[in-house]
Design an enzyme around this catalytic site. Structure first.
Site, short mmCIF file in Angstrom:
data_model
loop_
_atom_site.label_atom_id
_atom_site.label_comp_id
_atom_site.label_asym_id
_atom_site.label_seq_id
_atom_site.Cartn_x
_atom_site.Cartn_y
_atom_site.Cartn_z
N GLU A 125 -1.19 2.83 6.83
CA GLU A 125 -0.97 4.00 5.99
C GLU A 125 -1.58 5.30 6.42
OE1 GLU A 125 0.92 3.66 3.59
OE2 GLU A 125 0.76 1.36 3.53
N ALA A 147 0.85 -1.15 0.18
CA ALA A 147 -0.08 -0.24 0.10
C ALA A 147 0.79 1.21 0.09
CB ALA A 147 -0.88 0.00 1.09
N MET A 148 0.18 2.50 -0.33
CA MET A 148 0.92 3.62 -0.39
C MET A 148 0.25 4.85 0.24
SD MET A 148 3.89 4.98 -1.03
CE MET A 148 4.16 6.97 -0.96
N GLU A 149 0.90 5.53 1.01
CA GLU A 149 0.05 6.62 1.60
C GLU A 149 -0.15 7.87 1.20
OE1 GLU A 149 3.24 5.23 2.46
OE2 GLU A 149 4.65 6.98 3.24
N ASN A 150 -0.02 8.04 -0.08
CA ASN A 150 -0.28 9.36 -0.87
C ASN A 150 -1.27 10.16 -0.03
OD1 ASN A 150 1.10 8.00 -3.16
ND2 ASN A 150 -0.95 6.75 -3.44
N1 BES Z 1 5.24 4.05 2.21
C1 BES Z 1 5.23 2.53 2.22
C2 BES Z 1 5.53 1.82 0.76
C3 BES Z 1 6.73 2.16 0.31
C4 BES Z 1 8.19 2.54 0.78
C5 BES Z 1 6.99 2.30 -1.12
C6 BES Z 1 9.17 2.69 0.15
C7 BES Z 1 7.83 2.62 -1.89
C8 BES Z 1 9.01 3.05 -1.19
C9 BES Z 1 3.99 2.06 2.94
O1 BES Z 1 3.39 2.74 3.91
C10 BES Z 1 4.11 0.83 3.29
O2 BES Z 1 4.93 0.44 4.02
N2 BES Z 1 3.68 -0.32 2.89
C11 BES Z 1 3.87 -1.72 3.35
C12 BES Z 1 2.29 -2.16 3.89
C13 BES Z 1 2.44 -2.00 5.28
C14 BES Z 1 1.41 -2.06 6.17
C15 BES Z 1 3.54 -2.64 6.07
C16 BES Z 1 4.10 -2.54 2.18
O3 BES Z 1 4.00 -2.19 0.97
O4 BES Z 1 4.47 -3.72 2.51
ZN ZN Z 2 4.67 2.65 5.75
#
Ligand code: BES
Ligand code: ZN
Length: 941
Positions: free
Chosen positions: A394, A358-361
């Site tokens: 997120e 997921a991505m927190e945009n």
């Molecule tokens: N911001 C991240 C995803 C990310 C980090 C994308 C670095 C690109 C570069 C997001 O908040 C995140 O941590 N996603 C996790 C899910 C979360 C619940 C652990 C993921 O994608 O695994």
């Molecule tokens: Zn994250």
């Protein structure tokens, strides 16, 4: 990376033992690396072209691997006004963006996009040029204009240049831009709307009529906003963004941006332009926009934010659960952070093709389908928990990361570590029956302890959430919250560094010097093992860095603290707690209580991020307590003792028999977390002993003897009033029972599989992973083919994932090699799932060697698809190599990495860790294998 199941993220990340991890989490060390391993070089203008002179190839990597106090302050390049030296890894701060007016046309007929941007910039010192980011964009030089803000004066463009490696674009003007003045830079660009899963890309799904529907969506973190429009793509260049976006109303009725839509107009050609409100000041990596035909459902948070979930129309009923979680957790966070959510709306969107989880945009969070949709009766208990966890994570970023952002990617951990810690608060608030904080040690801390036990780890890699948890229990939740609120208020709409956070926390934690304590955790790699010796009423404590493969030991002077940590130590003497902040290599604690006999356990409730090694008497007392009266110890402590003993044995600090002796108590252990932790550690043995038939059989026999009482106790039926963790425990035990060939369990599972396959009898959601695995691994071609058919026909991603993983368990060589081919064929298996197949398959001992050979053979394709913009390649390296344990494996892999040194992409750190892990595995074989076999023989005779 650790070997075997060390990294298998149990609980929500992996619901079932012995399977590829059920859910994924990105590894952030890698993200940072991607952004720093670039070369500093000088660009020289030459007649007839540009000559690149590669001067110093400073791997900035090493800068970030060093403690921050050693860091040279200006990696940011201040000399860019000098044409000859414009090109380095950080943009100049001479020209800063204030706002962007962006016009985008993602064209889902031609699969291209075009647009223009007006960037209002402020100049801080006179300069003749502007350098900004652009990647894979066609920029028309003739159309570039620069005018003063008041529009009165226009500066001519003399020349432009681009550097595909640096992803930078350079514009030289006929005269200088003046300091303290604002200008508007206009640029026009176009690009391809590919299926890259980063930048602005296309994604697709099949609707209920079986028609393929396309959408355009974005993924900008860490450095891919530049692949959608020219911008100053660094987290410190915060600016306000506004967007107008074109769509074809015959195909797409929805367009989304971080902010709400203001108005729409229809153009002469029938296309529609949607205009959105201007954003607050934010970093470019948090910008997002989407054009799609999704349906939505909406609710309000208590603070009045409009929360909506978007999904393909035929799946929208599966979004109800996410909406409930999101609106409740958002309300809770406003209260917890003490800062209101600043945007009028928060959208959550299910994206059919998505690289991360997921991505927190900001205001427009994007998710993989499995991380947001929930279908009662199809999704299982851990899917349900996972959806809430991801949403909570997120949403935490909306404050931590979005409102206050790290200055540079070296502090990404601050972002992710905090969001991960807070995700526990949020999901625990949503459903306290999940006992999220009890699961923390299993799901998070021990994974981080595993990763950071390699010398090739990163100072802040995986341990972020765990050290914040340690701080939380050290200073208390109230102070943590107070300091956090102060930090968010002080730096809102701006950027901060780790030390700024520690500073605010110090302010509220008097007399504790949070900064001094925490710096030792964030400015050096790894973590300590504390050795404890008891002498009369004295405890002698000493610390050293813990490494699984001790020969990889780094030199002490590599660390500014000589690998000495300030450790908040808790000591439980028969349940009575004392505390001590250990700040030296060795120290003595006097405890009058100690004159009495009794057991002693450090790291009460496992909230500290360190391992503990006792003296011989200490370990045997604890073993006795486990075997005779284990409830005297809290659940987390029981888990912690086993976790530490197994890993200290790997590092050759205790005998493996210390750990094995303790495992015997599990026959009576009814709690999920100690079982989960022990099974992960025992499964490491499973991988190491595989191939040694006698040892392997002994192992299986012993494991089944431990599990048998629990299999009987738990049965297959959920009991009334049974907790979530009890249910997870049943699923974990049954799953492993299938894998180890527990007869009754296998035949029961096979019966369920056959009833499903032959009589279409539905299987309870929670049992599907287990039953599918049994069907495929104990069955043959027919069972595999049936799953494949089901996979193709299935539209629910959670269900697809279960089938996808189950199929990796086949022992049929034909099926295995066919499945390998499917994995890299995007018409059969989506690009976003390929790595899961390969990684899952390498868990299957019948396939491990095959997968590795296939991966090596197809490395170019893999690198091309996953080398950039995703973390998958690192995961792939980790998962396909983690059970290797011979010198030959080591040499072969080393040669492979050497030959492909330029083609490791985001997997470079993982490649180093893989080699170290193999060394650690060889070390285990040497130190522990014989003792394990002898012990098993003795116990089973
Ligand atoms: N911001 C991240 C995803 C990310 C980090 C994308 C670095 C690109 C570069 C997001 O908040 C995140 O941590 N996603 C996790 C899910 C979360 C619940 C652990 C993921 O994608 O695994
Ligand atoms: Zn994250």
């Amino acid at each position: 990376m650790l070997t075997s199941h060390q990294n298998q993220e149990y609980g929500s990340r992996t619901c079932i033992v012995g399977e590829e991890e059920h859910h994924k989490r990105v590894s952030y060390g890698v993200a940072v690396r991607q952004l720093r391993c670039r070369c500093t070089r000088t660009k020289v203008a030459a007649t007839g072209g540009i000559v690149f002179t590669f001067l110093v190839c400073i791997t900035l990597l090493s800068i970030f691997y060093q403690p921050r106090i050693d860091q040279k302050p200006g990696i940011s390049n201040q000399q860019k006004e000098n044409v000859g030296d414009w090109n380095s890894t950080r943009l100049s701060t001479d020209v800063r963006p204030d706002s962007y007016v962006l016009y985008m046309h993602p064209n889902l007929t031609t699969f291209t996009f075009s647009g223009w941007v007006n960037i209002t910039v402020s100049v801080t010192s006179n300069t003749n040029n502007i350098v900004l980011h652009a990647q894979n964009l066609n920029i028309s030089q003739e159309k570039i204009t620069l005018t003063t803000k008041d529009g009165k004066k226009r500066l001519g463009v003399i020349k432009t240049d681009s550097d595909p490696d640096e992803k930078e674009y350079f514009i030289q003007f006929s005269e200088a831009l003046n300091a303290k003045q604002q200008y508007v830079l206009h640029m026009e660009f176009s690009g391809l709307l590919r299926d890259t899963m980063y930048g602005l890309y296309n994604s697709s799904y099949k609707n209920d009529k079986g028609e393929t529907r396309y959408l355009a969506t974005t993924q900008f973190e860490a450095a891919h906003a530049r692949a959608a429009f020219p911008c100053f793509d660094e987290p410190s260049f915060k600016a306000k963004f506004s967007l107008s976006m074109v769509r074809d109303p015959r195909m797409h009725n929805v367009s989304l941006f971080n902010m709400p839509k203001k108005s729409s107009e229809t153009l002469a050609n029938g296309l529609v332009v949607d205009h959105f409100e201007e954003s607050v000041k934010m970093s470019s990596y948090l910008v997002a926009f989407i054009v799609c035909d999704f349906a939505k459902i909406t609710a309000n948070s208590t603070g009045g934010t409009q929360v909506s979930v978007y999904a393909p129309p035929h799946l929208i009923s599966q979004a109800e659960y996410a909406l409930d979680v999101a609106s409740k957790v958002l309300s809770y966070y406003e209260e917890f952070f003490g800062v209101a959510f600043p945007l009028p709306k928060q959208d959550l969107v299910a994206i059919p093709d998505f690289s991360a989880g997921a991505m927190e945009n900001w205001g427009l969070i994007t998710y993989r389908m499995t991380a947001i949709l929930y279908e009662e009766g199809v999704s299982d208990s851990s899917d349900k928990e996972w959806v809430a966890v991801v949403i909570a994570h997120e949403l935490a970023h909306q404050w931590f990361g979005n409102l206050v952002t790290m200055k540079w990617w070296n502090d990404l951990w601050l972002n992710e570590g905090f969001a991960t810690f807070v995700e526990y608060l949020g999901s625990d608030h949503y459903n306290s029956r999940w006992h999220m904080f009890d699961q923390f040690f299993l799901k998070d801390a021990r994974i981080a302890l595993g990763r950071d036990a390699l010398s090739s780890s990163h100072p802040i890699s995986a341990k972020g959430a765990s050290i914040i948890r340690m701080l939380d229990s050290f200073i208390g939740r109230d102070r943590l919250r107070k300091g956090l609120t102060a930090y968010l208020k002080k730096y809102q709409y701006g950027n901060a560094e780790t030390s700024d956070l520690w500073h605010e926390l110090t302010e509220v934690s008097h007399p504790v010097d949070v900064e001094a304590v925490m710096n030792t955790w964030t400015n050096q790699k790894g973590y300590p093992v504390v050795h404890v010796t008891r002498k009369g009423n004295q405890l002698i404590l000493s610390q050293e860095r813990f490494l699984l493969y001790p020969k990889a030991k780094a030199k002490k002077k590599e660390s500014p603290y000589n690998y000495i940590w300030q450790i908040p130590i808790t000591i439980s003497f028969q349940g009575q707690i004392s505390k001590k902040l250990l700040t030296k290599e060795e120290d003595t604690v006097v405890l009058p209580l100690l004159t009495r006999p009794g057991w002693l356990k450090l790291n009460h409730e496992q909230t500290g991020f360190y391992r503990v090694n006792y003296d011989e008497e200490g370990w045997s007392q604890l073993t006795r307590i486990l075997l005779q009266n284990y409830t005297a110890l809290p659940t987390a402590d029981r888990a912690g003792l086993l976790e530490d003993a197994f890993n200290l044995a790997r590092a050759n600090l205790v005998n493996i028999t210390t750990a094995l002796e303790m495992t015997q108590y599990l026959r009576g252990e009814n709690e999920f977390v100690p079982w989960g932790v022990t099974l992960s550690n025992m499964l490491y043995l499973y991988d190491m002993l595989w191939g040694n038939e006698q040892a392997f059989n002994l192992y299986k026999k012993y494991m089944l003897s431990l599990m048998d009482p629990q299999i009987k106790r738990l049965g297959w039926e959920r009991q009334p009033n049974e907790g979530h963790l009890a249910n997870l425990m049943r699923l974990k035990i049954l799953s492993l029972a299938v894998e180890l060939g527990h007869n009754e369990t296998v035949s029961r599972a096979m019966k369920m599989f056959n009833d499903w396959m032959l009589r279409d009898k539905p299987i309870r959601a929670d049992y599907r992973s287990i039953v599918y695995k049994a069907g495929v691994s104990k069955g043959g071609e027919r069972e595999w083919d049936f799953c494949w058919k089901k996979y193709l026909a299935e539209s629910n991603d959670a269900e697809k994932k279960k089938l996808l993983i189950a199929m990796t368990f086949t022992k049929n060589i034909d099926k295995l090699s066919r499945y390998l081919q499917y994995a890299l064929d995007p018409t059969k298996i989506k690009k976003q799932s390929a790595i899961q197949v390969l990684a899952g398959m390498s868990r299957n001992h019948a396939a491990t060697a095959l997968v590795l050979a296939y991966v090596k053979q197809n490395w170019d394709i893999i690198y091309e698809r996953y080398g950039e913009g995703s973390f998958e390649i690192g995961r792939l390296i980790e998962k396909t190599t983690q059970t290797l344990h011979t010198q030959r494996d080591y040499v072969q892999l080393k040669n492979f990495f050497k030959a492909n040194a330029e083609k490791l992409g985001t997997g470079e750190v993982a490649s180093k860790q893989a080699l170290e892990s193999i060394k650690a595995n060889i070390f285990w074989i040497k130190n522990c294998q014989d003792a394990t076999v002898t012990w098993l023989q003795k116990k089973l005779s």
